[in-house]
Motif scaffolding. Sequence first.
Motif, PDB file in Angstrom:
ATOM      1  N   LEU A  67       0.795  -1.422   0.069  1.00 21.56           N
ATOM      2  CA  LEU A  67       0.007   0.068  -0.039  1.00 21.56           C
ATOM      3  C   LEU A  67       0.731   1.177  -0.033  1.00 21.56           C
ATOM      4  O   LEU A  67       0.871   2.192   0.942  1.00 21.56           O
ATOM      5  N   PRO A  68       1.738   1.464  -1.049  1.00 22.69           N
ATOM      6  CA  PRO A  68       2.569   2.532  -0.955  1.00 22.69           C
ATOM      7  C   PRO A  68       1.792   4.012  -1.176  1.00 22.69           C
ATOM      8  O   PRO A  68       2.260   4.997  -0.719  1.00 22.69           O
ATOM      9  N   GLY A  69       0.804   3.674  -1.883  1.00 20.69           N
ATOM     10  CA  GLY A  69      -0.066   5.159  -1.891  1.00 20.69           C
ATOM     11  C   GLY A  69      -0.824   5.454  -0.860  1.00 20.69           C
ATOM     12  O   GLY A  69      -1.415   6.686  -0.873  1.00 20.69           O
ATOM     13  N   LEU A  70      -0.913   4.718   0.139  1.00 23.08           N
ATOM     14  CA  LEU A  70      -1.758   5.051   1.451  1.00 23.08           C
ATOM     15  C   LEU A  70      -0.870   6.076   2.160  1.00 23.08           C
ATOM     16  O   LEU A  70      -1.810   6.817   2.656  1.00 23.08           O
ATOM     17  N   ARG A  71       0.182   6.004   2.073  1.00 20.14           N
ATOM     18  CA  ARG A  71       1.072   7.038   2.801  1.00 20.14           C
ATOM     19  C   ARG A  71       0.815   6.714   4.356  1.00 20.14           C
ATOM     20  O   ARG A  71       0.502   7.820   5.090  1.00 20.14           O
ATOM     21  N   SER A  72       1.269   5.626   4.985  1.00 17.09           N
ATOM     22  CA  SER A  72       0.664   5.394   6.256  1.00 17.09           C
ATOM     23  C   SER A  72       1.802   4.473   6.987  1.00 17.09           C
ATOM     24  O   SER A  72       2.289   3.451   6.270  1.00 17.09           O
ATOM     25  N   GLY A  73       2.222   4.845   8.108  1.00 14.67           N
ATOM     26  CA  GLY A  73       3.278   4.144   8.842  1.00 14.67           C
ATOM     27  C   GLY A  73       3.134   4.675  10.198  1.00 14.67           C
ATOM     28  O   GLY A  73       2.148   5.511  10.542  1.00 14.67           O
ATOM     29  N   PHE A  74       4.254   4.344  11.142  1.00  8.85           N
ATOM     30  CA  PHE A  74       4.068   4.998  12.405  1.00  8.85           C
ATOM     31  C   PHE A  74       5.612   4.884  12.868  1.00  8.85           C
ATOM     32  O   PHE A  74       6.303   4.276  12.437  1.00  8.85           O
ATOM     33  N   VAL A  75       5.644   5.693  14.158  1.00 11.63           N
ATOM     34  CA  VAL A  75       7.032   5.704  14.679  1.00 11.63           C
ATOM     35  C   VAL A  75       6.578   5.363  16.111  1.00 11.63           C
ATOM     36  O   VAL A  75       5.611   5.759  16.809  1.00 11.63           O
ATOM     37  N   ALA A  76       7.384   4.490  16.808  1.00 11.81           N
ATOM     38  CA  ALA A  76       7.229   4.080  18.172  1.00 11.81           C
ATOM     39  C   ALA A  76       8.565   4.244  19.052  1.00 11.81           C
ATOM     40  O   ALA A  76       9.853   3.935  18.367  1.00 11.81           O
ATOM     41  N   GLY A  77       8.685   4.938  20.198  1.00 10.83           N
ATOM     42  CA  GLY A  77       9.708   5.284  21.081  1.00 10.83           C
ATOM     43  C   GLY A  77       9.408   5.640  22.542  1.00 10.83           C
ATOM     44  O   GLY A  77       8.360   5.315  22.922  1.00 10.83           O
ATOM     45  N   GLY A  78      10.356   6.557  22.909  1.00 12.33           N
ATOM     46  CA  GLY A  78       9.966   7.080  24.063  1.00 12.33           C
ATOM     47  C   GLY A  78       8.839   7.975  24.280  1.00 12.33           C
ATOM     48  O   GLY A  78       8.561   8.846  23.348  1.00 12.33           O
ATOM     49  N   VAL A  79       8.407   8.449  25.385  1.00 10.26           N
ATOM     50  CA  VAL A  79       7.134   9.204  25.487  1.00 10.26           C
ATOM     51  C   VAL A  79       7.508  10.693  25.259  1.00 10.26           C
ATOM     52  O   VAL A  79       7.018  11.433  24.506  1.00 10.26           O
ATOM     53  N   LYS A  80       8.650  11.069  25.809  1.00  7.05           N
ATOM     54  CA  LYS A  80       9.057  12.230  25.595  1.00  7.05           C
ATOM     55  C   LYS A  80       9.479  12.652  24.483  1.00  7.05           C
ATOM     56  O   LYS A  80       9.149  13.779  23.722  1.00  7.05           O
ATOM     57  N   GLY A  81      10.307  11.703  23.684  1.00  7.18           N
ATOM     58  CA  GLY A  81      10.549  11.943  22.195  1.00  7.18           C
ATOM     59  C   GLY A  81       9.429  11.986  21.232  1.00  7.18           C
ATOM     60  O   GLY A  81       9.277  12.799  20.492  1.00  7.18           O
ATOM     61  N   ILE A  82       8.422  11.175  21.405  1.00  9.76           N
ATOM     62  CA  ILE A  82       7.251  11.114  20.782  1.00  9.76           C
ATOM     63  C   ILE A  82       6.362  12.582  20.645  1.00  9.76           C
ATOM     64  O   ILE A  82       5.930  12.863  19.677  1.00  9.76           O
ATOM     65  N   ALA A  83       6.534  12.924  22.274  1.00  8.33           N
ATOM     66  CA  ALA A  83       5.589  14.070  22.345  1.00  8.33           C
ATOM     67  C   ALA A  83       6.378  15.134  21.442  1.00  8.33           C
ATOM     68  O   ALA A  83       5.614  16.294  20.944  1.00  8.33           O
ATOM     69  N   ARG A  84       7.797  15.236  21.408  1.00  8.29           N
ATOM     70  CA  ARG A  84       8.394  16.418  20.704  1.00  8.29           C
ATOM     71  C   ARG A  84       7.939  15.991  19.218  1.00  8.29           C
ATOM     72  O   ARG A  84       7.836  17.071  18.417  1.00  8.29           O
ATOM     73  N   MET A  85       7.924  14.949  18.851  1.00 13.08           N
ATOM     74  CA  MET A  85       7.314  14.840  17.299  1.00 13.08           C
ATOM     75  C   MET A  85       5.966  15.265  17.125  1.00 13.08           C
ATOM     76  O   MET A  85       5.726  15.789  15.961  1.00 13.08           O
ATOM     77  N   ARG A  86       5.259  14.930  17.884  1.00 15.82           N
ATOM     78  CA  ARG A  86       4.063  15.280  17.985  1.00 15.82           C
ATOM     79  C   ARG A  86       3.612  16.672  17.687  1.00 15.82           C
ATOM     80  O   ARG A  86       2.735  17.239  17.008  1.00 15.82           O
ATOM     81  N   LYS A  87       4.303  17.306  18.933  1.00 11.58           N
ATOM     82  CA  LYS A  87       4.330  18.961  18.703  1.00 11.58           C
ATOM     83  C   LYS A  87       4.780  19.416  17.524  1.00 11.58           C
ATOM     84  O   LYS A  87       4.048  20.452  16.924  1.00 11.58           O
TER      85      LYS A  87
END
Length: 392
Positions: free
Chosen positions: A246-266
């Motif tokens: 499904l390359p055209g779906l453009r969907s993936g995810f990242v998983a890691g530490g809460v603080k780092g993910i919070a920075r990426m979300r912001k």
Amino acid sequence: MAFPERFSNLPDYAFPRLRALLEVHAPGGDPIDMTIGEPKHPMPAFVAGVLAANLGGFGVYPPNDGTPELLAANSSWLARRYGVAVAPERIMSLNGTREGLFNAALALCPERKNGDVPAVLMPNPFYQVYAVGALAAGAEPIYVPATAATGFLPDYAALDPALLDRVALAYLCSPANPQGAVASRSYLAGLLALAERHDFIVLADECYSEIWHTAPPPGVLEVAAATGTDPERVFAFHSLSKRSNLPGLRSGFVAGGVKGIARMRKLRSFAGAPVPLPLQRVAERAWADEAHVTASRALYAGKFEDAAGIFSGMQGFALPDGGFFLWLPVRDGEAAALRLWRETGVRVLPGAYLSREVGGENPGKGYIRVALVAPRDETQRGLTRLRDCLYA
């Protein structure tokens, strides 16, 4: 008009370079494209139904970080696949993993490391977004050879300790693009120990994790859990492009530490592009289903069986441990790609287009990358023409 210099030394991207090389010449046969890693296997059968049932979702702004259901599906998949418990707050949906691999550098790389310009490690050859992410963050990309001598994985531990003390981030791709090498548990444990010792973050690109031949590749999150590594020190990136065709779906995810993910979300909330809601609903279903993944992997197994027969006895040929590329040795990759196109119509990617020259050496120069994504009969024809042209 002034433009930023940090991107001024970037070469043209691989595929425009290839078009400039080949398209001034006529193909020597009916064209067979074996360049881009775009899966051609059937999409999961449920995609159309889920999409149709959620078309109304295109009328609303989608959740920035991923729907609760999608984050739960990602968490459940990580538990099934790797045996690790990763809470939804440690996960963020991505508009394709390239977005995440780029934005992780912006969100997680400090402006200075031990009073100096930070360094970002990456294998050479590599997925080109790693370098652009490092440059955008104001860091120095460090291209570390991933050659036959190092098992086609970068030997970060062999670097000067003074350089390692300056490292802020280290990218790793396993199974590797383009070589298909798989990082073992001991390799990953050693990398995490090195990251602890020199205080840097590991960004693990695991997009090809579900395409393997004998055993599922280990994941960095399971090794981090087993070794007690700080969750903020390691982030894993996964995608539906290769896993679910499904390359055209453009969907993936990242998983890691809460603080780092919070920075990426912001950062995403200010400058990102979340996945449209109907596509997130498709992704929820895709991460919950393994039958289509198993069926697709069997199709790749057949094509690799064909490749083993076609190249039987060829010096330097080896099947990769994972992924869907062949990394074939030649005298000069660019010359080989041009000859192959002009004489047979088969289109492959010169390995040098995926690498950088360091110290006068480009580790991809003596290779071509061949994608086994087309239907089996087309792949057989392409590989046979390639063999007869370059290795007969």
